[in-house]
Design an enzyme around this catalytic site. Sequence first.
Site, PDB file in Angstrom:
ATOM      1  N   LYS A 193      35.415  56.568  59.915  1.00 15.42           N
ATOM      2  CA  LYS A 193      34.184  56.646  60.710  1.00 15.42           C
ATOM      3  C   LYS A 193      34.482  57.088  62.135  1.00 15.42           C
ATOM      4  CE  LYS A 193      30.631  56.111  59.691  1.00 15.42           C
ATOM      5  NZ  LYS A 193      29.716  57.177  59.195  1.00 15.42           N
ATOM      6  N   TYR A 230      35.238  61.528  60.336  1.00 19.15           N
ATOM      7  CA  TYR A 230      33.810  61.824  60.469  1.00 19.15           C
ATOM      8  C   TYR A 230      33.394  61.568  61.912  1.00 19.15           C
ATOM      9  CZ  TYR A 230      33.178  61.989  55.374  1.00 19.15           C
ATOM     10  OH  TYR A 230      33.241  62.330  54.048  1.00 19.15           O
ATOM     11  N   HIS A 263      29.796  63.071  63.322  1.00 21.78           N
ATOM     12  CA  HIS A 263      28.317  63.064  63.402  1.00 21.78           C
ATOM     13  C   HIS A 263      27.865  62.995  64.858  1.00 21.78           C
ATOM     14  CE1 HIS A 263      28.145  62.583  59.056  1.00 21.78           C
ATOM     15  NE2 HIS A 263      28.953  61.539  59.146  1.00 21.78           N
ATOM     16  N   ASP A 322      23.132  59.067  59.435  1.00 24.91           N
ATOM     17  CA  ASP A 322      24.313  59.448  60.214  1.00 24.91           C
ATOM     18  C   ASP A 322      24.022  60.601  61.157  1.00 24.91           C
ATOM     19  OD1 ASP A 322      26.340  57.667  59.579  1.00 24.91           O
ATOM     20  OD2 ASP A 322      26.887  58.710  57.748  1.00 24.91           O
ATOM     21  N   ALA A 371      24.205  53.117  58.130  1.00 25.91           N
ATOM     22  CA  ALA A 371      24.848  54.353  58.576  1.00 25.91           C
ATOM     23  C   ALA A 371      26.211  54.609  57.934  1.00 25.91           C
ATOM     24  CB  ALA A 371      24.992  54.336  60.098  1.00 25.91           C
ATOM     25  N   ASN A 372      26.746  53.660  57.211  1.00 26.91           N
ATOM     26  CA  ASN A 372      28.017  53.894  56.507  1.00 26.91           C
ATOM     27  C   ASN A 372      27.909  53.344  55.085  1.00 26.91           C
ATOM     28  OD1 ASN A 372      27.998  51.224  57.567  1.00 26.91           O
ATOM     29  ND2 ASN A 372      30.222  51.079  57.411  1.00 26.91           N
TER      30      ASN A 372
END
Length: 372
Positions: free
Chosen positions: A75, A94, A96, A270, A299-300
């Site tokens: 993340k 990731y 975003h 996300d 969100a995850n």
Amino acid sequence: MRVGCPKEIKNHEYRVGLTPGAVREYVAHGHEVLVETGAGAGIGADDGAYIAAGARIAATARDVFDKSDMIVKVKEPQPSEWVQLREGQILYTYLHLAPDPDQTKGLVDSGVTAVAYETVTDDRGGLPLLAPMSEVAGRLAIQAGATALQKAHGGSGILLGGVPGVLPARVAVIGGGVVGLHAARMAVGLGADVTIIDRSLPRLRQLDDLFAGRVHTVYSTIDALEREVFAADLVIGAVLIPGAAAPKLVTREMLSGMKEGSVIVDVAIDQGGCFETSHATTHSDPTYVVDGVVHYCVANMPGAVPVTSAHALNNATLVHGLALADRGLRAIAEDRHLRNGLNVHRGRITNRPVAEALGYEMHAPEIVLNVA
């Protein structure tokens, strides 16, 4: 190169950037791997498994960030993490960034070179490092939606697949990409009445052929969206514009036409979410209600099934990760797909959708890399 893997610290995030199997590959390429103690606990991999794979164990995240040339995560870095990044270091995870100005500023200020999984491309025009988590999230969206529909969780009390003599739930999937496809597969498998809404006629034809009449396909217009959302018991937001903030396709006003106790699952959260009333939630507090509609906006999402998702993610990220470790910035300069993944480099934004979303000047990666 020294490759570091800190433990994930986002709420209920149990995945890990490097599995022991991936560590073994980096070590075989001649790299030193530093893993924070306990980083793999969420997937059942203890420190001993990482030591056996050839890694060294670090006592703290600070040790990992301080001593590593490249950081591999799952993340986006949290505030306590981005302040530990530095110029000359590669971050591979990731990100975003488009809906996240604070993180973007943190990465810009750090001087780090940040490669985002979600914008790395392939020769087919796909997003190969995003795809496995989109598959997981699409499937989880139906599980989460089915649970939220239960009366005890605030939903209308309808069983997704119905039973003989009682109609199943109606599911509207907004977006026919990887998330939408896998959400539809799960919903159809459970016996729901499924409609996929998309703006690409070629994609709708593909989906129609793939499902052989088991789903309805609808071209996306405002009228069509309203009709399908108002009729649905469960709406899946599966919209993606690579690197950019998700468009707000379902407005606050439209909620008033939705069924009491219906459920929204916003997989696009996300990237800011595709429902106007969406805001990010966590696995510990996943839902909230607006105008009688249950919103699930974690969100995850793939973090809930870390064994499956961590291994699927590592399968996808390993090739490019090894290239970065083997060749550093030259790997980005020589591979247009990795260049598409470059979002931030030494204080400059190198991804156009991120720059446009947040008001930064866009710098072409080919120019800023300046690799001789």
